[in-house]
Scaffold this motif. Structure first.
Motif, short mmCIF file in Angstrom:
data_model
loop_
_atom_site.label_atom_id
_atom_site.label_comp_id
_atom_site.label_asym_id
_atom_site.label_seq_id
_atom_site.Cartn_x
_atom_site.Cartn_y
_atom_site.Cartn_z
N MET A 23 -3.02 -12.46 -36.69
CA MET A 23 -2.01 -13.41 -36.26
C MET A 23 -2.37 -14.03 -34.91
O MET A 23 -2.84 -13.34 -34.01
CB MET A 23 -0.65 -12.71 -36.13
CG MET A 23 -0.18 -12.02 -37.39
SD MET A 23 1.24 -10.92 -37.10
CE MET A 23 2.49 -12.11 -36.63
N PHE A 24 -2.13 -15.34 -34.79
CA PHE A 24 -2.19 -16.01 -33.51
C PHE A 24 -0.76 -16.15 -33.01
O PHE A 24 0.14 -16.55 -33.76
CB PHE A 24 -2.86 -17.38 -33.63
CG PHE A 24 -4.34 -17.28 -33.87
CD1 PHE A 24 -5.21 -17.13 -32.80
CD2 PHE A 24 -4.85 -17.32 -35.16
CE1 PHE A 24 -6.58 -17.02 -33.02
CE2 PHE A 24 -6.22 -17.21 -35.38
CZ PHE A 24 -7.09 -17.06 -34.31
N ILE A 25 -0.54 -15.82 -31.73
CA ILE A 25 0.81 -15.74 -31.19
C ILE A 25 0.98 -16.67 -30.00
O ILE A 25 0.14 -16.73 -29.11
CB ILE A 25 1.13 -14.30 -30.74
CG1 ILE A 25 0.91 -13.30 -31.90
CG2 ILE A 25 2.56 -14.22 -30.19
CD1 ILE A 25 1.84 -13.47 -33.06
N GLU A 26 2.09 -17.37 -29.99
CA GLU A 26 2.51 -18.16 -28.84
C GLU A 26 3.82 -17.57 -28.33
O GLU A 26 4.71 -17.25 -29.12
CB GLU A 26 2.72 -19.63 -29.22
CG GLU A 26 3.16 -20.53 -28.09
CD GLU A 26 2.05 -20.81 -27.09
OE1 GLU A 26 2.37 -21.28 -25.97
OE2 GLU A 26 0.87 -20.59 -27.41
N ILE A 27 3.94 -17.40 -27.01
CA ILE A 27 5.16 -16.88 -26.40
C ILE A 27 5.96 -18.06 -25.86
O ILE A 27 5.47 -18.81 -25.00
CB ILE A 27 4.85 -15.89 -25.25
CG1 ILE A 27 3.83 -14.84 -25.69
CG2 ILE A 27 6.13 -15.27 -24.74
CD1 ILE A 27 4.33 -13.89 -26.75
N LYS A 28 7.18 -18.24 -26.34
CA LYS A 28 8.01 -19.36 -25.92
C LYS A 28 9.48 -18.97 -25.87
O LYS A 28 9.96 -18.22 -26.72
CB LYS A 28 7.86 -20.54 -26.89
CG LYS A 28 6.65 -21.43 -26.67
CD LYS A 28 6.89 -22.40 -25.54
CE LYS A 28 5.73 -23.37 -25.38
NZ LYS A 28 4.53 -22.75 -24.81
N PRO A 29 10.23 -19.50 -24.91
CA PRO A 29 11.69 -19.31 -24.92
C PRO A 29 12.30 -19.93 -26.18
O PRO A 29 11.84 -20.98 -26.64
CB PRO A 29 12.16 -20.06 -23.67
CG PRO A 29 10.95 -20.17 -22.80
CD PRO A 29 9.78 -20.27 -23.74
N ALA A 30 13.32 -19.30 -26.72
CA ALA A 30 13.91 -19.77 -27.97
C ALA A 30 14.43 -21.20 -27.87
O ALA A 30 14.33 -21.98 -28.81
CB ALA A 30 15.04 -18.83 -28.40
N TYR A 31 14.95 -21.57 -26.69
CA TYR A 31 15.56 -22.90 -26.58
C TYR A 31 14.52 -24.02 -26.70
O TYR A 31 14.85 -25.15 -27.06
CB TYR A 31 16.33 -23.02 -25.26
CG TYR A 31 15.50 -23.28 -24.03
CD1 TYR A 31 15.21 -24.60 -23.62
CD2 TYR A 31 15.01 -22.24 -23.24
CE1 TYR A 31 14.44 -24.84 -22.49
CE2 TYR A 31 14.26 -22.48 -22.12
CZ TYR A 31 13.98 -23.78 -21.74
OH TYR A 31 13.23 -24.02 -20.62
N LYS A 32 13.25 -23.69 -26.42
CA LYS A 32 12.22 -24.72 -26.52
C LYS A 32 11.78 -24.98 -27.95
O LYS A 32 10.99 -25.90 -28.21
CB LYS A 32 11.01 -24.33 -25.66
CG LYS A 32 11.29 -24.43 -24.17
CD LYS A 32 10.03 -24.33 -23.35
CE LYS A 32 10.32 -24.53 -21.86
NZ LYS A 32 9.10 -24.50 -21.03
N LEU A 33 12.27 -24.18 -28.88
CA LEU A 33 11.95 -24.40 -30.30
C LEU A 33 13.01 -25.25 -30.99
O LEU A 33 12.85 -25.63 -32.15
CB LEU A 33 11.83 -23.05 -31.02
CG LEU A 33 10.80 -22.08 -30.45
CD1 LEU A 33 10.77 -20.81 -31.29
CD2 LEU A 33 9.42 -22.71 -30.38
N LYS A 34 14.09 -25.54 -30.27
CA LYS A 34 15.17 -26.34 -30.83
C LYS A 34 15.02 -27.80 -30.42
O LYS A 34 14.72 -28.10 -29.27
CB LYS A 34 16.52 -25.80 -30.35
CG LYS A 34 16.79 -24.36 -30.77
CD LYS A 34 18.11 -23.86 -30.19
CE LYS A 34 18.36 -22.41 -30.58
NZ LYS A 34 19.62 -21.88 -30.00
N LYS A 35 15.25 -28.68 -31.37
CA LYS A 35 15.13 -30.11 -31.09
C LYS A 35 16.19 -30.53 -30.07
O LYS A 35 17.38 -30.29 -30.28
CB LYS A 35 15.30 -30.91 -32.37
CG LYS A 35 14.95 -32.39 -32.23
CD LYS A 35 14.98 -33.07 -33.58
CE LYS A 35 14.57 -34.53 -33.46
NZ LYS A 35 14.54 -35.21 -34.77
#
Length: 202
Positions: free
Chosen positions: A119-131
């Motif tokens: 697996m390739f993993i990116e760490i991101k805050p959840a709010y940045k995945l929302k439009k």
């Protein structure tokens, strides 16, 4: 699978007081699990530090590496203002800018049936995945600027994630984004150790 660590040599962690996040070099304890130079394991936030701890000590993680690959992607939004001023069509692929994306981590995870999942993993805050939701027409200028910045980042992330997902599928791997919720589930022990002790959020 071979990895290139050139990016990390030219982009060291920002350990200055001006940095908005906790950054540094992670000291690998179980060196036999790490793929690459164990002295070049970079975390660029407290969340990434937690992820490194989980990879290092979790028995389910067979091997891992930080910022292992450089993937090209098309950036369609960074030069929109320039396109607008010069009458350039932003929807023409010939006008898109080729940039490069280094995903945060690569891991091999032992499965219950004895197989290994890559697996390739990116760490991101959840709010940045929302439009982002556009502000009302009469919104203050600061709200409009914030929306524009979030929308730009969202579209760039979409392009990055599409590129790494396609590359991973061609190389017998998967791509996942880990948010704070993911880390609190899979790396609960290390999350609690870090944030209860340091009272940090990122």
């Amino acid at each position: 699978m071979s990895f290139n660590e050139t990016y990390k040599l030219h982009h060291p962690p920002d350990t200055s007081e001006k940095s908005k996040t906790k950054q540094g070099y992670y000291k690998v304890q179980n060196i036999q699990k790490y793929v690459g130079n164990p002295n070049l394991v970079i975390y660029r936030s407290s969340w990434e530090y937690v992820f490194c701890r989980w990879c290092d000590f979790s028995p389910s993680i067979v091997r891992w590496s930080s910022e292992p690959i450089r993937i090209p992607y098309y950036d369609r939004v960074s030069k929109l203002e320039e396109y607008k001023k010069n009458g350039i069509d932003p929807n023409n692929p010939k006008n898109w800018v080729i940039k490069y994306y280094n995903t945060d981590y690569w891991i091999e995870v032992a499965q219950g049936d004895g197989t290994i999942k890559r697996m390739f993993i990116e760490i991101k805050p959840a709010y940045k995945l929302k439009k982002p939701i556009p502000p009302p027409e009469n919104a203050p200028l600061k709200d409009i600027k914030r929306f524009n910045a979030l929308a730009k980042e969202y579209l760039i992330n979409e392009a990055k994630f599409a590129a790494i997902k396609a590359w991973a599928e061609k190389n017998n791997a998967e791509f996942w984004v880990f948010t704070e919720e993911t880390l609190q589930k899979v790396a609960a022990k290390f999350w609690n150790e870090n944030f209860k002790k340091n009272n940090e959020t990122i």
